[in-house]
Design an enzyme around this catalytic site. Structure first.
Site, mmCIF file in Angstrom:
data_model
loop_
_atom_site.group_PDB
_atom_site.id
_atom_site.type_symbol
_atom_site.label_atom_id
_atom_site.label_comp_id
_atom_site.label_asym_id
_atom_site.label_seq_id
_atom_site.Cartn_x
_atom_site.Cartn_y
_atom_site.Cartn_z
ATOM 1 N N THR A 121 65.795 138.172 46.729
ATOM 2 C CA THR A 121 65.497 137.075 45.931
ATOM 3 C C THR A 121 64.073 137.543 45.253
ATOM 4 O O THR A 121 63.043 138.015 46.020
ATOM 5 C CB THR A 121 65.034 135.663 46.749
ATOM 6 O OG1 THR A 121 64.419 134.781 46.081
ATOM 7 C CG2 THR A 121 64.462 135.921 48.077
ATOM 8 N N TYR A 145 60.865 131.358 53.018
ATOM 9 C CA TYR A 145 62.036 131.788 52.407
ATOM 10 C C TYR A 145 62.033 133.397 51.924
ATOM 11 O O TYR A 145 62.820 134.104 52.308
ATOM 12 C CB TYR A 145 62.659 130.733 51.290
ATOM 13 C CG TYR A 145 63.872 131.481 50.503
ATOM 14 C CD1 TYR A 145 64.986 131.741 51.038
ATOM 15 C CD2 TYR A 145 63.710 132.013 49.174
ATOM 16 C CE1 TYR A 145 66.082 132.165 50.336
ATOM 17 C CE2 TYR A 145 64.841 132.502 48.417
ATOM 18 C CZ TYR A 145 66.092 132.450 49.002
ATOM 19 O OH TYR A 145 67.205 133.207 48.290
#
Ligand code: UDP
Length: 331
Positions: A121, A145
């Site tokens: 990501t 995250y």
């Protein structure tokens, strides 16, 4: 022609995974899926794709799948993906995205699987100074995250060096849209991602869309992101797999985005334009963990794999997302 290994897709019943399954099948690859169906749906898969319902940390199940399906490559999508949730419940993210990935990598090493593709990501970059992020931009995540994915990147690099497989890390920017033929799309309830939320508002599933923050250092004060069509992203996985198979001694880390950003307001304007309808907007405070601007320098992906996006157009992305949303409403 290089031999084409059978591919195990983890999280293949989910949003991005199910598009990758379709892309692999459309291109003639043999595919199997493992998914615990916590956020995915068995119906998102073509009937002839074997689905193993279970957890990627179930080492015994993995060993069975590797043998039964003669797996030669893994595409690892399974994981948790909501930034604010990772701030509230970090250990869930370190478990699902880091701990379980470690277990999956260990099983792959034990079985001698030669190729591994990992869904990472742009959140690994944190809040970079540069306007465009290249793969060499320092990775300093600002939320759990991003850290949970970055740790898995590190594990892959170390394990690949020690155990002789090759891997590709794909760092996704903001994935949106749906299969142009509406065979699959984003279906999980409780959506938090902007384009999905806006499509739910456009189809009457919610009354309004909140705009999280208007005081970022961006052109109109709202967050800027690089939105990539999910089918273009799925195609990047195919090309990455071909690159791994063609050069088994080379591993890769590549950004997946188009290289231009849209603000929240610009996205909502586009949704209004595509639907010919005005969605109600509500100004809200900033959301925890949100950086101002994330835009990809995707030149490496283009140069190394020859990737050429087919849907680099915000209105097209929104039109496909809406087409899927309407299909969901009619179910
Ligand atoms: N956003 C928003 N309202 C929403 C959802 C998102 O204003 O209902 C903003 C969010 O603050 C960010 C951008 O839209 O600036 C993209 O957020 P999203 O959750 O889609 O993806 P993220 O970039 O967090 O992975």
């Amino acid at each position: 022609m290089t031999d084409r290994p059978a591919v195990l897709v983890t999280g293949g019943a989910g949003y991005i995974g199910s598009h990758a399954v379709l892309a692999l099948k459309d291109a003639g690859w043999k595919v199997a899926v493992i998914d615990n169906l916590s956020t995915g749906f068995a119906w998102a898969l073509p009937e002839d794709v074997p689905l193993y319902e279970g957890d990627i940390a179930d080492t015994k199940l993995l060993a069975r799948i590797f043998a039964e399906q003669s797996i030669g490559a893994i595409m690892h999508f399974a994981g948790s993906i909501v930034v604010p949730e990772s701030v509230e419940n970090p250990l869930k993210y370190y478990d699902n995205n880091t701990g379980k990935s470690r277990s999956l990598i260990a099983a792959a090493v034990a079985a001698g699987i030669p190729h591994f593709i990992f869904s990472s990501t742009a959140a690994t970059y944190g809040t970079p100074d540069a306007r465009l992020m290249s793969e060499d931009t320092p990775t300093v995540p600002i939320n759990p995250y991003g850290w949970s994915k970055l740790m898995t990147e590190r594990m892959l690099a170390d394990a690949a060096a020690a155990h002789g497989f090759n891997f590709c890390v794909l760092r996704y920017f903001n994935v949106a849209g749906a299969d142009p033929q509406a065979r699959t799309g984003q279906s999980t309830e409780g959506a938090t991602h902007l384009i999905k939320v806006a499509c739910e508002a456009a189809t009457g599933k919610r009354a309004s869309v909140g705009i999280f923050g208007n005081d970022f250092d961006t052109q109109d004060g709202t967050g800027v992101r690089d939105y990539i069509h999910v089918s273009d992203l799925a195609n990047a996985h195919l090309l990455a797999l071909e690159a791994l198979v063609a050069q088994p001694s080379r591993s890769l880390t590549m950004n997946c985005g188009y290289g231009r950003g849209f603000s929240v307001r610009e996205v909502l304007d586009a949704v209004d334009r595509v639907t010919n309808h005005t969605i109600k907007r509500v100004q809200m405070p900033r959301r925890a963990g949100d950086p101002a601007e994330l835009v990809a320098d995707s030149s490496r992906l283009r140069e190394v794999t020859g990737w050429q996006p087919a849907h680099d157009d915000l209105d097209t992305i929104i039109a496909h997302a809406l087409q899927w949303e309407r299909k969901l409403c009619a179910r």
